[in-house]
Design an enzyme around this catalytic site. Structure first.
Site, mmCIF file in Angstrom:
data_model
loop_
_atom_site.group_PDB
_atom_site.id
_atom_site.type_symbol
_atom_site.label_atom_id
_atom_site.label_comp_id
_atom_site.label_asym_id
_atom_site.label_seq_id
_atom_site.Cartn_x
_atom_site.Cartn_y
_atom_site.Cartn_z
ATOM 1 C CE LYS A 68 -4.441 -2.592 0.338
ATOM 2 N NZ LYS A 68 -5.051 -1.803 -0.383
ATOM 3 C CG HIS B 183 -10.647 -6.390 -5.373
ATOM 4 N ND1 HIS B 183 -11.797 -6.438 -4.999
ATOM 5 C CD2 HIS B 183 -10.078 -5.890 -5.261
ATOM 6 C CE1 HIS B 183 -11.769 -5.548 -3.089
ATOM 7 N NE2 HIS B 183 -10.512 -5.373 -3.398
#
Length: 399
Positions: free
Chosen positions: A196, A327
């Protein structure tokens, strides 16, 4: 000819006409369950650091178990994060009887029927995510009845696919913790690591990226995910800085619906641009491909309404020469992505593993397509323990 005497061609109504002549089976029962799956530790991405969201501590699951007159069974599910679980369960209970007594083989017809029942809620969002649980259960039932894994029913191109991990490199983790998590993932046979980014201090992002790039072996793919936190100018600047690092992709640098901005980045950066996970309708997924808004489509089957609309989105990606890396939901997407001609990525998360009795086989950077019929999944005893509400419609679909 007088207008009153002109013949008007007969038209079949939308949303599944009541034409039952070809029916070979009928849905007799559905069991719906609202499951709250706890996470081991709350997780934070850039949306949390900016105050837009709270840390993620649980996942709400809507499970749908269906049974037919001929004794066929199917299990599907949908999910939401942070809010909406009770709403999805209530909506599912409200509309489930609209497909009872209908032939479960007519999946497209039933998808349309449910879509029109929920049309006032909009074409997408919670209504489509709720439909996804029914749709996935029907595809599972159809594949089980055929004695085939869902991938084989759809026409698989792959027996295994590349897999990357997204779980151990969140923003609350230190560099040392990220390195340790990456090493554990590589030890499990995973072939890519995604971390991230999107912190208020971009220099900190760059330091963490460089630290991980230096740590990872050359054969391990490396990706970053900004979770929609940048504007166009910053994303372009950041992308140019990391273009020499050989990243597999930069995920969601911009707002999910900024197709034009993502397309501009895809044209101007060497690093592939990935996006699409937050789209909530097949219309948006198709627009993503039509506008060349990414190099890698991350459309999430359950967010856009299930397997039925995902197959359309996947065909559009293929037509526009876009790669796919769906995803999350590896347990479902391993079947769907197997039907894509080019080499997809599968995203590894172990969050959902406690829901099911079965596990995926991962080795040498790849995940094998399951050989069990249907999705090859059964709800675990833990899933039953975490069930906060359930409802039988008709005779109920629970084994």
């Amino acid at each position: 000819m007088d207008l009153s005497t002109r013949r008007i061609a007969a038209r079949r109504p939308f949303g599944g006409a009541p034409d039952r002549a070809a029916a070979q089976d009928a849905l007799t029962g559905i069991t719906l369950s609202h499951i709250v799956l706890p996470l081991e530790n709350p997780l934070s991405d850039a949306k949390v650091l900016t105050g837009r969201q709270s840390p993620l501590s649980a996942v709400d699951i809507l499970a749908c178990e269906a049974v037919s007159e001929n004794g066929h069974r199917g299990m599907g599910f949908a999910y939401t994060l942070r809010a909406g679980g009770s709403g999805m369960f209530a909506l599912a209970c409200e509309v489930a009887d609209r497909i009872l007594s209908h032939d479960p083989n007519d999946i497209g017809r039933l998808w349309e029927r449910l879509r029109w029942q929920t049309n006032s809620l909009g074409q997408g969002g919670m209504s489509y995510q709720t439909i996804g649980a029914f749709d996935t259960a029907l595809w599972d039932m159809k594949a089980r009845a055929a004695g085939l894994p869902l991938a084989k029913l759809l026409g698989a191109h792959h027996d295994s696919m590349r897999i990357y991990n997204s779980q151990g490199q969140y923003l609350q983790a230190s560099v040392d913790e990220m390195k340790a998590a990456a090493d554990r993932s590589i030890g499990l046979g995973i072939g890519g690591i995604k971390m991230k980014v999107g912190q208020p201090d971009g220099q900190e992002d760059l330091k963490r990226i460089q630290a991980m790039r230096d740590h990872l072996p050359d054969h391990i793919a490396f990706m970053v995910d900004a979770n929609q936190q940048w504007d166009r100018a910053y994303a372009l600047q950041f992308g140019r800085i990391v273009d020499e690092m050989g990243l597999a992709f930069i995920e969601e640098p911009l707002d999910a619906l900024d197709f034009e901005g993502h397309a501009d980045l895809a044209r101007n950066l060497a690093t592939p641009i990935a996006t699409g996970e937050m789209l909530t309708s097949p219309t948006e997924a198709i627009q993503l491909a039509q506008q060349a808004a990414c190099d890698v489509s991350q459309v999430d089957a359950l967010r856009i309404g299930g397997v039925t609309p995902f197959l359309k989105a996947m065909a559009m990606a293929e037509a526009h020469r876009i790669q796919i890396a769906p995803h999350w939901l590896m347990e479902l997407h391993v079947h769907l992505a197997a039907a894509f001609p080019e080499a997809p990525w599968i995203e590894h998360f172990h969050w959902l593993e406690p829901l099911f009795d079965e596990r995926l086989d991962i080795a040498d950077g790849r995940v094998a397509v399951p050989t069990r019929p249907g999705l090859g999944l059964t709800l675990s005893s833990k899933a039953r323990d975490w069930t906060v509400a359930s409802q039988d419609i008709g005779e109920g679909g629970r084994p």
